[in-house]
Scaffold this motif. Structure first.
Motif, PDB file in Angstrom:
ATOM      1  N   GLU A  75     -56.088  35.358 -64.482  1.00 10.03           N
ATOM      2  CA  GLU A  75     -54.894  35.810 -63.761  1.00 10.03           C
ATOM      3  C   GLU A  75     -55.085  35.606 -62.252  1.00 10.03           C
ATOM      4  O   GLU A  75     -54.202  35.129 -61.559  1.00 10.03           O
ATOM      5  N   GLN A  76     -56.290  35.939 -61.753  1.00  7.00           N
ATOM      6  CA  GLN A  76     -56.561  35.778 -60.318  1.00  7.00           C
ATOM      7  C   GLN A  76     -56.591  34.310 -59.918  1.00  7.00           C
ATOM      8  O   GLN A  76     -56.149  33.945 -58.839  1.00  7.00           O
TER       9      GLN A  76
ATOM     10  N   LYS B 275     -53.461  33.084 -58.932  1.00  6.59           N
ATOM     11  CA  LYS B 275     -52.865  33.679 -57.720  1.00  6.59           C
ATOM     12  C   LYS B 275     -53.563  33.225 -56.448  1.00  6.59           C
ATOM     13  O   LYS B 275     -53.195  33.659 -55.361  1.00  6.59           O
TER      14      LYS B 275
ATOM     15  N   ASP C  76     -54.727  31.578 -53.068  1.00  7.26           N
ATOM     16  CA  ASP C  76     -54.041  30.774 -52.043  1.00  7.26           C
ATOM     17  C   ASP C  76     -55.049  30.192 -51.047  1.00  7.26           C
ATOM     18  O   ASP C  76     -54.737  29.332 -50.255  1.00  7.26           O
TER      19      ASP C  76
ATOM     20  N   ARG D 188     -55.756  35.743 -51.179  1.00  9.72           N
ATOM     21  CA  ARG D 188     -56.629  35.745 -52.359  1.00  9.72           C
ATOM     22  C   ARG D 188     -57.591  34.578 -52.255  1.00  9.72           C
ATOM     23  O   ARG D 188     -57.174  33.425 -52.237  1.00  9.72           O
TER      24      ARG D 188
ATOM     25  N   LYS E 287     -52.168  29.203 -63.125  1.00  7.61           N
ATOM     26  CA  LYS E 287     -50.785  29.420 -62.658  1.00  7.61           C
ATOM     27  C   LYS E 287     -49.813  29.367 -63.837  1.00  7.61           C
ATOM     28  O   LYS E 287     -48.869  30.146 -63.924  1.00  7.61           O
TER      29      LYS E 287
ATOM     30  N   ASN F  69     -49.943  32.633 -65.700  1.00 10.22           N
ATOM     31  CA  ASN F  69     -49.218  33.702 -64.987  1.00 10.22           C
ATOM     32  C   ASN F  69     -47.706  33.528 -65.096  1.00 10.22           C
ATOM     33  O   ASN F  69     -46.976  34.492 -65.304  1.00 10.22           O
TER      34      ASN F  69
ATOM     35  N   ARG G 122     -45.079  36.149 -66.913  1.00 11.39           N
ATOM     36  CA  ARG G 122     -43.886  36.698 -66.215  1.00 11.39           C
ATOM     37  C   ARG G 122     -42.618  36.355 -66.984  1.00 11.39           C
ATOM     38  O   ARG G 122     -41.728  37.178 -67.180  1.00 11.39           O
TER      39      ARG G 122
END
Length: 711
Positions: free
Chosen positions: A399-400, A403, A405, A599, A653, A656, A660
């Motif tokens: 999950e991280q 996220k 960047d 992150r 990505k 994730n 969602r």
């Protein structure tokens, strides 16, 4: 802790409820039951009889295995053996259960259609009994579980369905009640199959573990189970066979397919003295391999262990969904009660009609699709990355990863190869420069010496030996060659010389390019100089560009090297910023500063980067799995390069986005169903379809993550 395989888990919500019940038992507070991997971990003091009873209440069961009490702390080995024994019985029972369920559903559907066709032609009692048989066949397990739960005031999907079915029958809506029972049976079947598919793909990945080896002792070959291999044993690996554990080639030549470990499809040539991974496949020649690690300590065993563990960890999203589900069902039950009572009491509505609407709202209270939003997607993401030789140690890290960047890179061994090479030479005496340098450096093992020797050999020079070689720390080497004294080293080593303008400007130019200097001189003049740099990996620049396309906004390089060197590499590979002269603790504080703004993933080769890897939100290590990298990093790239990092981030990505999207779909369909209840248009089968549609949809969308796009 004891670990068991659990079969027959029909849905994520059921697994969660069962886990809560087991935790209420004596010594049960540490129990975990993972829907993702179908694994139950409990304290050895717990009463297994009671655990089995709790599981049985939901048609789940402990899969029998040869090593029943197989302990987790027996190292990774135990769970590899049990894999086999578990697997067949697990698949057998599960497959058998599914077949039976499909059969029941088909029979009920046929009876249901017959009842509809006969309706109006025969006595209503016959039709009702047909409806009853069809409902019983497809819904009896739900009904049985629901009644038991109702008596305990435990409200899960089975309880809600049972109330709805009883309600529908009590208002004489037989046709509807039967359709609901059939649809619900179908829904349960599909829900189980989706997770099964994700687990199966994980298990094919895990089935690469070698089972036995051919040991060579005193000239005789014997087949032995993997667990019996000891460090130092010699094994014979014939073409097409798996190398049983990590080791090195004693004799033979062959190419080896290491895809199971590194995800790299191209075979790697192996000759005497080279190291090999357990689980890789020998292609053509016969290899004799000396075992360096017992199987359970080999790279492959660690990978399989980590991949299995990875399914267990719950992500923040999953924890939130589980918490939400806890309150969601009671809330919907309250809404259902209001729907039943308010219109007839205050607006003169018809009790039967609103009772029916209330029952339909109850079914909307099932959070199954919502709870499935995440686990299948996560297991699929971890499996897909593992197939590519990218180890993600848990759903949390996946999950991280999606996220991220900012990515910080260590320089040496990560963006560069970690092996120096001569980038530039300035020569003042062609006849002597390389000959003298080669003679002095010939016997040295220093990395810079190796780079110089490569340059000497490239020029076709076979140097003689120098004499009286003496090293002075921080300066360089003095030696005699053909009765003349020579100096080789950094600027301090030539302090005995007056430097001309020309030489001085060459030295400054090489330093400005971020190169390390090695000068060669005699007692009167400089013969020439080498400008040495760490060779940049061919793929580094392309990877940095690819990361930008994957949505990484900021790339940074951290190194203990000189700032000028850092700037030179940064320009060559295209990172945004570079910081040089950093000690390991400086890297840690830089990573922490970056983490405060966004992150951050820190990428290193895992040897000297352990502290920085540990302090980043996500530590990513590379380099054929050095042990410290596998231990400290959250994600391990099993190849010796960064090429797979962008695709790992893209998978993160995608996972994730999928989660969602799944949450949106499952909540959206429920909201529509609830809104239909306001004008009284919600029917039981629409309520079920809203849940069932969401469940099937969420499962299929999550399984698409497993599909690799071939470039």
């Amino acid at each position: 802790m004891n670990e068991y395989r659990v079969g027959g888990l029909s849905c994520g919500n059921c697994a969660r409820t069962l886990e809560e019940e087991i935790r209420r038992l004596e010594h049960g507070d540490t129990a975990t039951l993972s829907f993702n991997s179908g694994k139950l971990t409990v304290d050895e003091r717990i009463s297994l009889v009671k655990v089995k009873e709790i599981l049985k209440s939901d048609r789940a069961y402990i899969v029998p295995s040869d090593e029943h009490d197989h302990k987790h702390d027996h190292s990774h080995d135990s769970h590899d053996h049990s894999h086999d024994s578990h697997d067949h019985s697990h698949e057998h029972t599960h497959g058998h259960g599914n077949k039976k369920m499909i059969g029941m559903l088909i029979v009920s559907a046929v009876i249901y259609v017959a009842a509809i066709l006969l309706d109006g032609y025969t006595a209503s009692l016959t039709v009702i009994s047909l409806y009853l048989i069809a409902s019983a066949l497809s819904g009896y397990t739900t009904f049985y579980k629901g009644l038991k739960n109702l008596l305990r005031l435990r409200f899960n999907i089975d309880t809600l369905m049972t109330i709805a079915l009883v309600g529908a029958v009590s208002i004489g809506d037989w046709k509807e009640a039967t359709l609901v029972a059939i649809l619900f049976g179908l829904n349960e079947l599909l829900e189980g199959l989706g997770m099964e598919k994700a687990r199966r793909s994980m298990e094919t990945l895990l089935s690469v573990a070698p089972k036995e080896a051919v040991r060579l002792e005193n000239g005789t070959e014997t087949a032995v189970p993997i667990a019996d291999l000891r460090v130092g044993d010699t094994v014979v690996v014939k073409p097409g066979q798996q190398i049983p554990s990590d080791g090195s080639v004693l004799s033979g030549r062959s190419s080896v397919n290491e895809a199971a470990i590194t995800g790299e499809p191209l075979p790697v040539e192996k000759a005497e003295g080279e190291s090999v991974f357990g689980g890789s496949i020998n292609n053509e020649g016969v290899l004799h391999v000396r075992i360096a690690k017992a199987y359970q300590d080999s790279s492959l065993a660690k990978i399989l262990h980590l991949v299995e563990e990875a399914q267990e960890t719950k992500t923040p999203t999953e924890l939130f969904i589980n918490k939400f589900a806890k309150y969601y069902t009671p809330l919907i039950m309250l809404v259902a009660a209001l729907v039943i009572v308010v219109p007839p009491l205050f607006f003169g509505g018809d009790w039967t009609k609103w009772l029916y609407q209330g029952l339909a709202v109850l079914i909307v209270g099932c959070p199954c699709a919502l709870i499935l939003s995440s686990p299948i997607a996560i297991v699929s993401g971890i499996t897909r990355n593992a197939r590519n030789g990218i180890l993600v140690k848990g759903g949390v890290f996946l999950e991280q990863l999606g996220k991220l960047d900012t990515v910080a890179f260590d320089k040496t061994g990560t963006l560069t190869k970690g092996e120096p090479r001569v980038e530039q030479t300035v020569v003042y005496d062609e006849a002597l420069f390389l000959t003298v340098a080669g003679a002095i450096e010939k016997s040295s093992t220093h990395p810079l010496a190796k780079a110089i020797m490569k340059e000497v050999h490239r020029a076709g020079i076979e140097p003689q030996d120098a004499e009286n070689v003496s090293t002075s720390a921080g300066r360089g080497i003095t030696a005699t060659y053909e009765n003349e004294t020579y100096w080789l080293g950094n600027e301090k080593s030539i302090e005995h010389l007056e430097l001309s303008e020309d030489v001085r400007s060459s030295i400054d130019e090489l330093k400005a390019n971020g190169l390390t200097l090695v000068l060669v001189a005699d007692s009167r003049r400089i013969l020439g100089m080498f400008g040495i740099a760490d060779a940049i990996r061919e793929e580094s620049r392309a990877v940095i560009e690819d990361l930008r396309r994957s949505g990484i906004r900021h790339t940074i390089m951290l190194t203990g090297d000189h700032q000028m060197t850092a700037d030179r590499v940064a320009r060559a590979v295209g990172v945004d910023e570079a910081y040089g002269n950093l000690l390991p603790e400086d890297k840690v504080s830089h990573v922490k500063q970056l983490a405060a703004k966004g992150r951050v993933g820190m990428v290193g080769d895992g040897i000297n980067d352990a502290p920085a890897l540990a302090s980043a939100q996500l530590g990513i290590a590379m380099g054929k799995g050095t042990d410290s990298a596998i231990e400290t990093a959250d994600i391990v790239l099993m190849q010796d390069h960064l090429g797979k990092l962008p695709s790992a981030i893209r998978v993160g990505k995608q996972v994730n986005r999928t989660i969602r999207f799944n949450i949106g779909v499952s909540m959206g369909l429920k909201l529509i169903a609830l809104l239909l209840a306001i004008p009284g248009w919600l029917s039981l089968w629409i309520a079920i379809l809203s849940d069932m549609g969401a469940t099937i949809f969420v499962t299929l969308v999550s399984l698409t993550i497993l599909i690799e796009k071939r470039k």
